[in-house]
Design an enzyme around this catalytic site. Structure first.
Site, PDB file in Angstrom:
ATOM      1  N   GLY A  55       0.859  -1.184   0.000  1.00 16.96           N
ATOM      2  CA  GLY A  55       0.000   0.000   0.000  1.00 16.96           C
ATOM      3  C   GLY A  55       0.882   1.217   0.000  1.00 16.96           C
ATOM      4  O   GLY A  55       2.067   1.122   0.334  1.00 16.96           O
ATOM      5  N   CYS A  82       5.239  -6.056   1.808  1.00 13.61           N
ATOM      6  CA  CYS A  82       5.528  -4.620   1.825  1.00 13.61           C
ATOM      7  C   CYS A  82       4.748  -3.892   2.925  1.00 13.61           C
ATOM      8  O   CYS A  82       4.998  -4.119   4.102  1.00 13.61           O
ATOM      9  CB  CYS A  82       5.284  -4.024   0.434  1.00 13.61           C
ATOM     10  N   TYR A  83       3.772  -3.060   2.555  1.00 15.61           N
ATOM     11  CA  TYR A  83       2.989  -2.398   3.608  1.00 15.61           C
ATOM     12  C   TYR A  83       2.351  -3.445   4.524  1.00 15.61           C
ATOM     13  O   TYR A  83       2.283  -3.282   5.743  1.00 15.61           O
ATOM     14  CB  TYR A  83       1.898  -1.512   2.987  1.00 15.61           C
ATOM     15  N   HIS A 171       8.757  -7.489  -2.891  1.00 18.90           N
ATOM     16  CA  HIS A 171       7.577  -7.915  -3.644  1.00 18.90           C
ATOM     17  C   HIS A 171       7.835  -9.236  -4.375  1.00 18.90           C
ATOM     18  O   HIS A 171       8.370  -9.221  -5.482  1.00 18.90           O
ATOM     19  CB  HIS A 171       7.185  -6.831  -4.660  1.00 18.90           C
ATOM     20  N   GLU A 173       5.781 -11.006  -5.880  1.00 19.14           N
ATOM     21  CA  GLU A 173       4.893 -11.141  -7.049  1.00 19.14           C
ATOM     22  C   GLU A 173       5.478 -10.501  -8.310  1.00 19.14           C
ATOM     23  O   GLU A 173       5.002 -10.736  -9.409  1.00 19.14           O
ATOM     24  CB  GLU A 173       3.515 -10.517  -6.739  1.00 19.14           C
ATOM     25  N   GLY A 226     -17.948  -9.888 -30.643  1.00 18.28           N
ATOM     26  CA  GLY A 226     -16.847 -10.573 -31.323  1.00 18.28           C
ATOM     27  C   GLY A 226     -15.554 -10.423 -30.546  1.00 18.28           C
ATOM     28  O   GLY A 226     -14.558 -11.048 -30.864  1.00 18.28           O
ATOM     29  N   GLY A 227     -15.538  -9.581 -29.517  1.00 21.76           N
ATOM     30  CA  GLY A 227     -14.366  -9.433 -28.659  1.00 21.76           C
ATOM     31  C   GLY A 227     -14.197 -10.674 -27.789  1.00 21.76           C
ATOM     32  O   GLY A 227     -15.107 -11.493 -27.686  1.00 21.76           O
ATOM     33  N   VAL A 228     -13.008 -10.796 -27.177  1.00 23.60           N
ATOM     34  CA  VAL A 228     -12.710 -12.005 -26.403  1.00 23.60           C
ATOM     35  C   VAL A 228     -13.744 -12.242 -25.309  1.00 23.60           C
ATOM     36  O   VAL A 228     -14.284 -13.338 -25.166  1.00 23.60           O
ATOM     37  CB  VAL A 228     -11.321 -11.886 -25.711  1.00 23.60           C
ATOM     38  N   ASP A 229     -14.032 -11.196 -24.533  1.00 22.90           N
ATOM     39  CA  ASP A 229     -14.876 -11.406 -23.358  1.00 22.90           C
ATOM     40  C   ASP A 229     -16.298 -11.816 -23.731  1.00 22.90           C
ATOM     41  O   ASP A 229     -16.824 -12.790 -23.201  1.00 22.90           O
ATOM     42  CB  ASP A 229     -14.895 -10.137 -22.490  1.00 22.90           C
ATOM     43  N   SER A 231     -17.286 -13.115 -26.495  1.00 24.46           N
ATOM     44  CA  SER A 231     -17.273 -14.401 -27.198  1.00 24.46           C
ATOM     45  C   SER A 231     -17.154 -15.565 -26.229  1.00 24.46           C
ATOM     46  O   SER A 231     -17.839 -16.580 -26.361  1.00 24.46           O
ATOM     47  CB  SER A 231     -16.108 -14.473 -28.190  1.00 24.46           C
ATOM     48  N   LYS A 368      -7.942 -11.582 -17.639  1.00 27.55           N
ATOM     49  CA  LYS A 368      -7.992 -11.690 -19.102  1.00 27.55           C
ATOM     50  C   LYS A 368      -7.353 -12.986 -19.626  1.00 27.55           C
ATOM     51  O   LYS A 368      -7.933 -13.663 -20.478  1.00 27.55           O
ATOM     52  CB  LYS A 368      -7.258 -10.491 -19.717  1.00 27.55           C
TER      53      LYS A 368
END
Ligand code: XMP
Length: 512
Positions: A55, A82-83, A171, A173, A226-229, A231, A368
């Protein structure tokens, strides 16, 4: 099937989403929750582990996010990052102080590999970690021991294994932390006892079952772009409820070459009712004489809703409306009730006139790349699964100035060639967005023995992680040369190609 759950408790850090992504990469399902989540709720969720994120604050600021001591008494393993690490120390009676020298970036770190986080993974005693802090833990709470340090940070990691409490100032990650993913994996598997049961096949199965239970014999409507999401949402819903689902695909005519047919082909045998509305003439008629970018967007948005409305009315009353909202939208809209407001906003006003009972958001908990994995799992065509982002108004905002049929054909042909050359060079999954733009400019050229006066096509390719900022992609010259040569030879009325080498900002990704 119920998955083991890990909670990522959000304290406002810049890497919160990344932490969640990394946890899921370990095959462990996790959800990001606000640090304000009541302790009773956490008890009810009964997570296998909790991760405190970083944070921007200092634990001594009164306005900083704090947390009650009780969370440490639940017996649930906690990893503070971290925080989150400073907060753990501070809340349990340790001391946090301002660094003489803040640490930022890659930092040489000394690890004690007798810690469960650092032993058993491929981590040398000294390796790089990614730091970003101005405070540090100066005194540990009672019962803790230091497990890593740097030149300026005496407690870069500390732990109390008896209470299953672990903390790292750096971090893990972030990719720059050597073996960071291994540290997270070790926390999840060896401390929290997670078995890594989160797979896309499992997710698909559960989601299909849940959708069936919810929908019953109700009618479902989905606006397919027609976009990924949208579809992937359509493919999932089709598997779950078959012909109870109607997808309306409004083809405004500004799709890329063959794209409308590709979308149609992908859903032909899916069992759902698929309605393609070929509305090009309608859209073109309204675009006549229009060259202002914002006016183009506005007209297309309005016309889209009108066409969709006409079709939806034919279906009659529907029970559910599907939306392709994904997890970053949910997280970014504040993890609270605001997510619902945004989802209504997302459908561009559709709920105002389409009469439905409820919204279904089957991708609400997916990132995504997980949406892409799910699409693949469901057997969706790679063309749709790996589709790059494409603006709603389509090629209309890639033709500078007024749109004509001729210009549309030129752009579709040039854009296809550019995409083919990018794919040939194996760059299609590396470059986040790439396309051709038809500038409204003509210049002099020579072809054979003749002077030409033809259009200039601009090529644009960018790499970006969030589309808020972007770099132009450093495409090999051979690829640019191949695309340029093919476009001027194969597409009539084009005699010049330029490559856009501006970053965003100051330019935007699109030209309009
Ligand atoms: P810009 O051009 O603003 O684009 O740098 C950032 C991202 O947004 C997309 N974009 C749009 N998407 N409707 C959309 O659905 C629009 O009007 C629109 N304008 C830009 C763009 O393709 C890029 O991914």
């Amino acid at each position: 099937m119920e998955h083991q759950l890990v909670i990522v408790l959000d304290f406002g850090g810049q890497y919160d989403q990344l932490i969640a992504r990394r946890v899921r990469d370990c095959g462990v399902y996790c959800e990001v929750r606000s640090y304000k989540t009541p302790i009773e709720e956490i008890r009810r969720l009964s997570p296998a582990g909790i991760i405190f994120t970083g944070g921007p604050n200092s634990v001594y600021d009164e306005s900083s996010p704090h947390i009650g001591k009780e969370i440490f008494e639940l017996g649930i393993p906690i990893l503070g990052i971290c925080y989150g690490c400073q907060l753990m120390a501070y809340t349990l009676g340790g001391k946090v102080a301002a660094c003489d020298r803040s640490e930022y970036g890659k930092t040489e770190t000394y690890y004690d590999r007798s810690s469960v986080l650092f032993g058993g993974i491929h981590l040398p005693e000294t390796a790089t970690s990614w730091m970003s802090h101005t405070d540090y833990v100066a005194e540990l709470p009672e019962g803790f021991r230091v497990t890593a340090h740097t030149a300026n940070c005496p407690a870069a990691a500390f732990e109390c294994p008896e209470r299953k409490l672990y903390a790292v100032q750096f971090h893990p990650e972030v990719n720059h932390t050597f073996a960071g993913q291994g540290m997270l994996d070790s926390f999840l598997k060896n401390v929290c006892g997670c078995i890594g049961d989160w797979t896309m096949a499992g997710y698909a199965q559960t989601a299909i079952q849940q959708i069936r239970e919810k929908v019953g014999d109700g009618k479902v409507l989905l606006a397919l772009s027609g976009g990924v999401d949208s579809s992937v949402a359509a493919a999932l819903l089709a598997k779950a409820v078959g012909e109870q689902l109607t997808c309306i695909f409004v083809d405004h005519g500004f799709m890329r070459k063959n794209e409308g047919d590709e979308v149609e082909a992908a859903f032909q045998d899916s069992g759902m009712r698929f309605i393609r509305v070929n509305a090009k003439e309608q859209f073109m008629a309204r675009m006549r004489g229009v060259s202002d970018p914002e006016t183009k967007r506005k007209i297309i948005g309005e016309e889209f809703i009108r066409v969709f409305e006409q079709e939806a009315k034919k279906i009659g009353k529907v029970d559910y409306l599907v939306q392709g909202t994904i997890y970053p939208d949910v997280i970014e809209s504040g993890l609270g009730d605001s997510a619902v407001i945004k989802s209504h906003h997302n459908v561009g006003g559709l709920p105002d006139y389409v009469d439905f009972k409820e919204i279904i958001e089957p991708l609400r908990m997916l990132f995504k790349d997980e949406v892409r994995k799910l699409g693949t799992e469901l057997g969706l065509s790679p063309v749709l699964v790996w589709r790059q982002p494409f603006p709603g108004p389509g090629l209309a905002i890639r033709i500078i100035g007024e749109i004509t049929d001729e210009k549309l054909t030129i752009l579709q042909d040039a854009d296809l060639i550019f995409r083919q050359e990018i794919a040939k060079a194996g760059l299609d999954r590396e470059i986040n967005q790439y396309f051709a733009v038809l500038t409204n400019m003509r210049s002099v050229g020579v072809m054979g023995d003749f002077r030409t006066y033809d259009y200039t096509v601009a090529l644009r390719a960018v790499t970006t992680s969030d589309f808020m900022t972007a770099d132009f992609a450093q495409i090999p010259y051979e690829t640019l040369a191949a695309a340029a040569s093919r476009i001027v030879n194969e597409v009539p009325s084009v005699n010049r190609i330029v490559y856009d080498v501006t970053t965003k900002p100051p330019a935007t990704i699109e030209w309009e």
